[in-house]
Enzyme design. Structure first.
Site, PDB file in Angstrom:
ATOM      1  N   TYR A  17       0.886  -1.232  -0.139  1.00 46.51           N
ATOM      2  CA  TYR A  17       0.036   0.107  -0.068  1.00 46.51           C
ATOM      3  C   TYR A  17       1.054   1.305   0.007  1.00 46.51           C
ATOM      4  CZ  TYR A  17       0.929  -0.380   5.138  1.00 46.51           C
ATOM      5  OH  TYR A  17       1.430  -0.402   6.231  1.00 46.51           O
TER       6      TYR A  17
ATOM      7  N   ILE B 104       9.307   2.279   3.826  1.00 49.25           N
ATOM      8  CA  ILE B 104      10.309   1.617   2.955  1.00 49.25           C
ATOM      9  C   ILE B 104      11.152   0.674   3.638  1.00 49.25           C
ATOM     10  CG2 ILE B 104      12.158   3.469   3.107  1.00 49.25           C
ATOM     11  CD1 ILE B 104      11.285   2.099  -0.160  1.00 49.25           C
ATOM     12  N   ASP B 105      11.348   0.998   4.902  1.00 46.53           N
ATOM     13  CA  ASP B 105      12.351   0.026   5.763  1.00 46.53           C
ATOM     14  C   ASP B 105      11.559  -1.303   5.960  1.00 46.53           C
ATOM     15  OD1 ASP B 105      10.346   1.104   7.503  1.00 46.53           O
ATOM     16  OD2 ASP B 105      11.220   0.747   9.375  1.00 46.53           O
ATOM     17  N   ARG B 106      10.220  -1.335   6.167  1.00 44.11           N
ATOM     18  CA  ARG B 106       9.401  -2.426   6.279  1.00 44.11           C
ATOM     19  C   ARG B 106       9.636  -3.447   4.993  1.00 44.11           C
ATOM     20  NH1 ARG B 106       3.625  -1.136   8.209  1.00 44.11           N
ATOM     21  NH2 ARG B 106       3.658  -3.469   8.661  1.00 44.11           N
TER      22      ARG B 106
ATOM     23  N   THR C 157      12.185   2.126  16.730  1.00 42.30           N
ATOM     24  CA  THR C 157      11.582   2.946  17.564  1.00 42.30           C
ATOM     25  C   THR C 157      10.215   2.595  17.555  1.00 42.30           C
ATOM     26  OG1 THR C 157      13.178   4.830  16.427  1.00 42.30           O
ATOM     27  CG2 THR C 157      11.050   5.336  17.478  1.00 42.30           C
TER      28      THR C 157
HETATM   29  N1  LIG Z   1      22.554   3.480  20.950  1.00 44.77           N
HETATM   30  C1  LIG Z   1      21.385   3.229  20.811  1.00 44.77           C
HETATM   31  N2  LIG Z   1      20.813   4.543  20.619  1.00 44.77           N
HETATM   32  C2  LIG Z   1      19.435   4.518  20.555  1.00 44.77           C
HETATM   33  N3  LIG Z   1      18.591   3.371  20.483  1.00 44.77           N
HETATM   34  C3  LIG Z   1      19.083   2.371  20.882  1.00 44.77           C
HETATM   35  C4  LIG Z   1      20.580   2.130  20.929  1.00 44.77           C
HETATM   36  N4  LIG Z   1      20.945   0.954  21.626  1.00 44.77           N
HETATM   37  C5  LIG Z   1      19.725   0.404  21.527  1.00 44.77           C
HETATM   38  N5  LIG Z   1      18.704   1.139  21.268  1.00 44.77           N
HETATM   39  C6  LIG Z   1      17.238   0.935  21.330  1.00 44.77           C
HETATM   40  O1  LIG Z   1      16.873   0.611  20.115  1.00 44.77           O
HETATM   41  C7  LIG Z   1      15.776   1.365  19.702  1.00 44.77           C
HETATM   42  C8  LIG Z   1      15.831   1.927  18.475  1.00 44.77           C
HETATM   43  O2  LIG Z   1      16.095   0.815  17.241  1.00 44.77           O
HETATM   44  P1  LIG Z   1      16.625   1.190  15.965  1.00 44.77           P
HETATM   45  O3  LIG Z   1      16.563   0.011  15.365  1.00 44.77           O
HETATM   46  O4  LIG Z   1      18.011   1.876  16.223  1.00 44.77           O
HETATM   47  O5  LIG Z   1      15.585   2.319  15.689  1.00 44.77           O
HETATM   48  P2  LIG Z   1      15.231   3.103  14.257  1.00 44.77           P
HETATM   49  O6  LIG Z   1      15.651   2.191  13.292  1.00 44.77           O
HETATM   50  O7  LIG Z   1      13.889   3.101  14.384  1.00 44.77           O
HETATM   51  O8  LIG Z   1      15.987   4.452  14.177  1.00 44.77           O
HETATM   52  C9  LIG Z   1      15.311   2.353  20.767  1.00 44.77           C
HETATM   53  O9  LIG Z   1      13.965   2.238  21.039  1.00 44.77           O
HETATM   54  C10 LIG Z   1      16.138   1.971  21.871  1.00 44.77           C
HETATM   55  O10 LIG Z   1      15.404   1.348  22.863  1.00 44.77           O
HETATM   56  C1  LIG Z   2       6.616   2.131  11.400  1.00 45.86           C
HETATM   57  C2  LIG Z   2       7.885   2.850  11.023  1.00 45.86           C
HETATM   58  C3  LIG Z   2       7.885   4.248  11.789  1.00 45.86           C
HETATM   59  C4  LIG Z   2       9.111   2.101  11.835  1.00 45.86           C
HETATM   60  O1  LIG Z   2      10.212   2.992  11.508  1.00 45.86           O
HETATM   61  P1  LIG Z   2      11.296   2.954  12.707  1.00 45.86           P
HETATM   62  O2  LIG Z   2      10.841   2.467  13.941  1.00 45.86           O
HETATM   63  O3  LIG Z   2      12.524   1.886  11.844  1.00 45.86           O
HETATM   64  O4  LIG Z   2      11.845   4.326  12.585  1.00 45.86           O
HETATM   65  C5  LIG Z   2       8.232   3.117   9.600  1.00 45.86           C
HETATM   66  O5  LIG Z   2       8.214   1.855   9.004  1.00 45.86           O
HETATM   67  C6  LIG Z   2       7.201   3.882   8.886  1.00 45.86           C
HETATM   68  O6  LIG Z   2       7.144   5.282   8.909  1.00 45.86           O
HETATM   69  N1  LIG Z   2       6.031   3.316   8.373  1.00 45.86           N
HETATM   70  C7  LIG Z   2       4.944   4.153   7.532  1.00 45.86           C
HETATM   71  C8  LIG Z   2       3.689   3.492   7.874  1.00 45.86           C
HETATM   72  C9  LIG Z   2       3.353   2.177   7.482  1.00 45.86           C
HETATM   73  O7  LIG Z   2       4.217   1.296   7.567  1.00 45.86           O
HETATM   74  O8  LIG Z   2       2.106   1.737   7.370  1.00 45.86           O
HETATM   75  K   LIG Z   3      14.515   0.113  12.080  1.00 45.13           K
END
Ligand SMILES: Nc1ncnc2c1ncn2[C@@H]1O[C@H](COP(=O)(O)OP(=O)(O)O)[C@@H](O)[C@H]1O
Ligand SMILES: CC(C)(COP(=O)(O)O)[C@@H](O)C(=O)NCCC(=O)O
Ligand SMILES: [K+]
Length: 283
Positions: free
Chosen positions: A124, A129-131, A153
């Site tokens: 959709y 894009i990460d997913r 996050t």
């Molecule tokens: N060094 C770090 N800095 C920030 N978050 C971290 C770290 N190590 C572990 N985490 C955990 O990982 C989560 C973020 O995951 P991550 O995959 O890095 O996030 P995103 O890809 O969404 O930016 C945070 O919620 C935190 O609990």
């Molecule tokens: C859900 C997310 C915020 C996860 O991103 P992340 O936690 O890795 O930063 C990201 O996949 C996003 O912005 N998704 C858009 C909405 C959806 O996937 O339906």
């Molecule tokens: K991520």
């Protein structure tokens, strides 16, 4: 990292960048070989503009690859045979943070991946894009049907069937976000830090911090178990891969609480980079 033979050309060096809501996730590739991965905080616009002015790969890596994350081989970048005086490599970006994507436009040789470049069917338009990339990468390596859990996050579940078609998924606040929300949105609750707890918290806690740890951790674990059981109802032979900053922590807890589930999970932090590598084959 075992030393690779010296890359024949320098033009097949490229950087992959996953821009998440908490951090930046980097990978250095030579053609299809992954040399190094590391994480940094989001970079301010001023630093990104400095990167654009770098002349060589070495200058660039000095600014984006913190020395404490490099391999121990003379502070190498995962391999000391990299042609560090090569020119700036192309940067392939997957971002879920539009404000960050915008300030990266000043980098001279950037390609931002869009959903239409991923061969996953049934997506959709607002799918992250990460997913999509993590699911594509996982499926191409371990086979479809597959469910990807990303403990970032946000904690996400994203599944595809045997025809490489999106089954769907779910989004909920990640561990860090849940602790932060309780600490910030209430009058009396402390901000519980995300240090790596070793053992499972007490479930029926007798102090505030333990109560917060119990509430967040046990419900996230129960949620993961519930989604996995629902996935196995739909796809009894479906595989499951897990990534994300909280992945290792959650795996340790799952091992203690639901060992049979933990044993079935493929733990792979680089899922998105494998997905990006697949896309480069189509470019
Ligand atoms: N060094 C770090 N800095 C920030 N978050 C971290 C770290 N190590 C572990 N985490 C955990 O990982 C989560 C973020 O995951 P991550 O995959 O890095 O996030 P995103 O890809 O969404 O930016 C945070 O919620 C935190 O609990
Ligand atoms: C859900 C997310 C915020 C996860 O991103 P992340 O936690 O890795 O930063 C990201 O996949 C996003 O912005 N998704 C858009 C909405 C959806 O996937 O339906
Ligand atoms: K991520």
């Amino acid at each position: 990292m075992k030393p690779h033979k010296h890359p024949e050309h320098t033009d097949n060096i490229w950087l992959a960048l996953e821009i998440g809501n908490s951090r930046l996730h980097w990978a250095l590739f030579v053609s299809e070989t992954l040399y190094s991965v590391w994480d940094t905080d989001h970079l301010p616009e001023s630093v990104i503009q400095q990167l654009a002015a770098c002349q060589t790969l070495n200058d660039l890596l000095e600014k984006i690859f913190p020395s404490h994350q490099r391999t121990n081989e003379q502070e190498g970048y995962g391999d000391n045979s990299l042609p560090l005086f090569a020119s700036l490599p192309p940067l392939l970006v997957a971002s879920v943070v539009p404000s960050q994507t915008a300030i990266w436009q000043s980098y001279p040789n950037i390609s931002v991946i869009t959903l239409d470049q991923i061969p996953l069917k049934g997506v959709y338009p607002t799918l992250g894009i990460d997913r999509a990339l993590a699911l594509w990468g996982a499926g191409k390596i371990w086979g479809f049907p597959i469910l990807v859990i990303d403990a970032g996050t946000a904690l996400t579940f994203t599944a595809a069937d045997a025809n490489e078609c999106l089954v769907g998924g779910a989004i909920l606040p990640g561990l860090g976000l849940q602790f932060a929300t309780l600490g910030q949105q209430t009058g009396q609750l402390p901000l519980v830090e995300m240090q790596n707890f070793l053992s499972l918290p007490i479930r029926f806690a007798l102090n505030t911090t333990a109560a917060i740890q119990s509430g967040v951790i046990y419900t996230i674990l129960a949620g993961i178990k519930d989604f996995i059981e629902a996935w196995w109802q739909l796809f009894p032979n479906g595989k499951i891969a897990i990534k994300g900053g909280d992945g290792t922590l959650l795996i340790n807890y799952l091992q203690a609480l639901y060992p049979e589930i933990a044993d079935s999970l493929i733990v792979e932090q680089n899922l998105i980079f494998w997905g990006m590598r697949e896309i480069t084959k189509l470019l």
